[in-house]
Design an enzyme around this catalytic site. Structure first.
Site, PDB file in Angstrom:
ATOM      1  CE  LYS A  84      -7.742   6.694  -2.586  1.00  0.00           C
ATOM      2  NZ  LYS A  84      -9.067   7.277  -2.326  1.00  0.00           N
ATOM      3  CG  ASP A 142      -1.990  -0.951   1.214  1.00  0.00           C
ATOM      4  OD1 ASP A 142      -2.391  -1.315   0.108  1.00  0.00           O
ATOM      5  OD2 ASP A 142      -2.468  -1.356   2.295  1.00  0.00           O
ATOM      6  CB  ALA A 162      -1.841   4.259  13.490  1.00  0.00           C
ATOM      7  N   GLY A 213       0.248  -0.397   9.431  1.00  0.00           N
ATOM      8  CA  GLY A 213      -0.404  -0.748  10.698  1.00  0.00           C
ATOM      9  C   GLY A 213      -0.549  -2.245  10.877  1.00  0.00           C
ATOM     10  CG  ASP A 214      -2.895  -5.645  13.320  1.00  0.00           C
ATOM     11  OD1 ASP A 214      -2.002  -6.344  13.823  1.00  0.00           O
ATOM     12  OD2 ASP A 214      -4.037  -6.093  13.063  1.00  0.00           O
ATOM     13  CG  MET A 216      -7.943   6.592   7.738  1.00  0.00           C
ATOM     14  SD  MET A 216      -8.851   5.194   6.978  1.00  0.00           S
ATOM     15  CE  MET A 216      -9.044   4.059   8.366  1.00  0.00           C
TER      16      MET A 216
END
Lengths: 249, 249
Positions: free
Chosen positions: B61, B39, B123, B93-94, B171
Site C-alpha cells: 500500500k 511488500d 517482529a 517478518g515471517d 500493528m
C-alpha cells in the site's frame, strides 16, 4: 580504545537447526569470532562459519553428563572477553526466547563487558513452518503462544495455555502425556488437532499428527525423541491441505 | 521436467527490517529469483540481493492508495510461475506469522504450482530484542503470546490476551488507546510495564516505555508512527537493567 582491548560478546541465535536459517549478521559475527561458546542444539554446519583457528568451547549437555551451569557460562564469557577476544555465545533458536540470553546479558552488563544481541529464528515459528503448519491463519487463528512444558520448579499456567488459539510448547518431549492431561483438564478439547515435530528443520525431522487426546501415544508409537515441539490448535489441520510442503519436510 | 518449465514460488520472510537479519537461505533464493513480488515493509537493502535484471513487482500500500488485494497477489504469483519463472514472494517478518503466507500457500497448492516456504525473523521476537527486551526470562515470564490488535472484523480475545505473561501486539499503532482500555478492562493491571517500538531494527527505530495505563499517551506525545509493536509484561522492566543494549537500539 579500551573496549577493543577488552573484547566483546555477541549473544547469537543460531536458529532451529538448518544452517541456511542462520541470519547474515550471525554468519558475519561468527566469521569474525575469536571464541565460540556453543550448545548441543547448534548444527555443525553453523559452526563451519567460524574461522579454522577460532577457539570452540562446548557448554552443552552430553549423554548423561552434567551440562555446564549457567553461572559457569557467565564466567567463561567474561573471562574470554577480558582476554580481549571477540566472543560469540551461540545458542539454538533465539537468545531471548527460552534461551537464557537475558541472564547472560545481565551478567555481562554487571561485569561491564560490551555485548550485543543477534536474534535468531526461534523454533516456535520456524519448526511449525517446516512441518507445513502456519501458526496464524486468517479465520483460523489470530494469536500464537509460545511456552515451555516444564521450567525450573513452577508449573506452567495450564488454564491460560489451554485457551491459546495456537499453542506451541518447546521441549515438550519427555512429559507429553502429562502435558496433554493438563491441557485437557484445563478445558482444551480432546479433539483439537495437534502435532509433535522432532528435530524440526534438521535433515532427520519427523512429524506426528493426531487429535490432542492421542498425540502422546502417537509420539510414543513413532519413538519421537528430543528436541521436540508440540503444536496444538486448529491451524494443525491446514497441514493436510498443504501436501507439497509436507513432502518437503 | 515439467516443474522446471512451470517455475516455482518461494514464500520468503524478509525479517523485521535490518537487512542483515535476512537468513542465508532467503538471500540465496533472492539471488536466484527471476521475479520478486514484495511488500511495503521490506527494507531496500533486502531487495539488493536480487539480480539487477530481476523483475520487481510491488504489491504494498502506498500513501492513501489501495493495496493490491490478496486475490490479485495470488493471480500474480501463479501467472509469473506459469511463465516458467523462479518467483520470490517477499514479506516483512515471517510468512506464517500474520503474513498471510498460509493463504498464498493454499492458492499455489490448488493451482498446482510448486512452492516452498522460507521462514524469516518475525517482529515479535526480533523487535523486542532490538529494544533490549527479552520476551521470556527465567523467573519473570515463561510464555509469550503474539497477536494483532485488530484483524479483519473480529475483535481479539481480550480476556485471554490480558492474561498473557508477555504479550506482543503487532500493528498496534493507530488504536493504542482502545487496546489499552480493552486490556485493562479485561483485568490487566494498569501498572504493567509496557513499551511501543516504532520501526524496530530499522535505523530510525524508536522506543517509548511507560506503565500500560500511560503507554498510549506516551506514544502520542512522541508521535510514534507505524509500523509499531506493543509489548506488555514484566519483561519490559528488564530494559532498564540493560543500558548497553538500549544504547545500541
Amino acid at each position: 580504545m579500551r573496549e577493543q582491548t577488552r573484547g566483546r560478546v555477541f549473544l547469537v541465535g543460531a536458529g532451529p537447526g538448518d544452517p541456511e536459517l542462520l541470519t547474515l549478521r550471525a554468519a558475519r559475527v561468527l566469521r569474525e569470532a575469536d571464541t565460540v561458546v556453543h550448545d548441543r542444539l547448534v548444527h555443525p554446519g553453523v559452526l563451519e562459519h567460524a574461522r579454522p583457528h577460532a577457539r570452540l568451547i562446548y557448554v552443552g549437555k552430553e549423554g548423561g553428563g552434567d551440562s555446564v551451569s549457567q553461572e559457569e557460562i557467565h564466567v567463561i564469557l567474561i573471562a574470554q572477553a577480558l582476554l580481549g577476544r571477540r566472543v560469540v555465545r551461540l545458542k539454538g533458536g533465539d537468545p531471548f526466547v527460552f534461551g537464557r540470553g537475558g541472564e547472560e546479558a545481565l551478567a555481562l552488563e554487571e561485569a561491564g563487558i560490551p555485548y550485543e544481541v543477534v536474534p535468531g529464528l526461534t523454533a516456535g515459528t520456524a519448526v511449525p513452518a517446516a512441518a507445513a503448519i502456519p501458526v496464524t491463519h486468517r479465520g483460523v487463528s489470530g494469536a500464537v503462544t509460545f511456552a515451555t512444558a516444564y521450567r525450573g520448579g513452577s508449573a506452567p499456567a495450564w488454564d491460560f495455555l489451554a485457551k491459546a488459539q495456537t499453542l506451541v510448547l518447546y521441549m515438550a518431549g519427555s512429559r507429553l502425556e502429562e502435558t496433554v492431561r493438563a491441557l485437557v483438564g484445563a478445558g482444551r478439547s480432546a479433539s483439537t488437532p495437534a502435532a509433535v515435530v522432532e528435530a524440526g528443520t534438521w535433515a532427520h525431522q519427523r512429524v506426528v499428527e493426531a487429535p490432542l487426546s492421542h498425540i502422546a501415544q502417537a509420539a510414543t508409537r513413532d519413538a519421537i525423541g528430543s528436541p521436540s515441539l508440540l503444536i496444538v490448535g486448529e491451524v494443525v489441520s491446514l497441514r493436510g491441505r498443504l501436501p507439497s510442503l509436507v513432502a518437503q519436510g
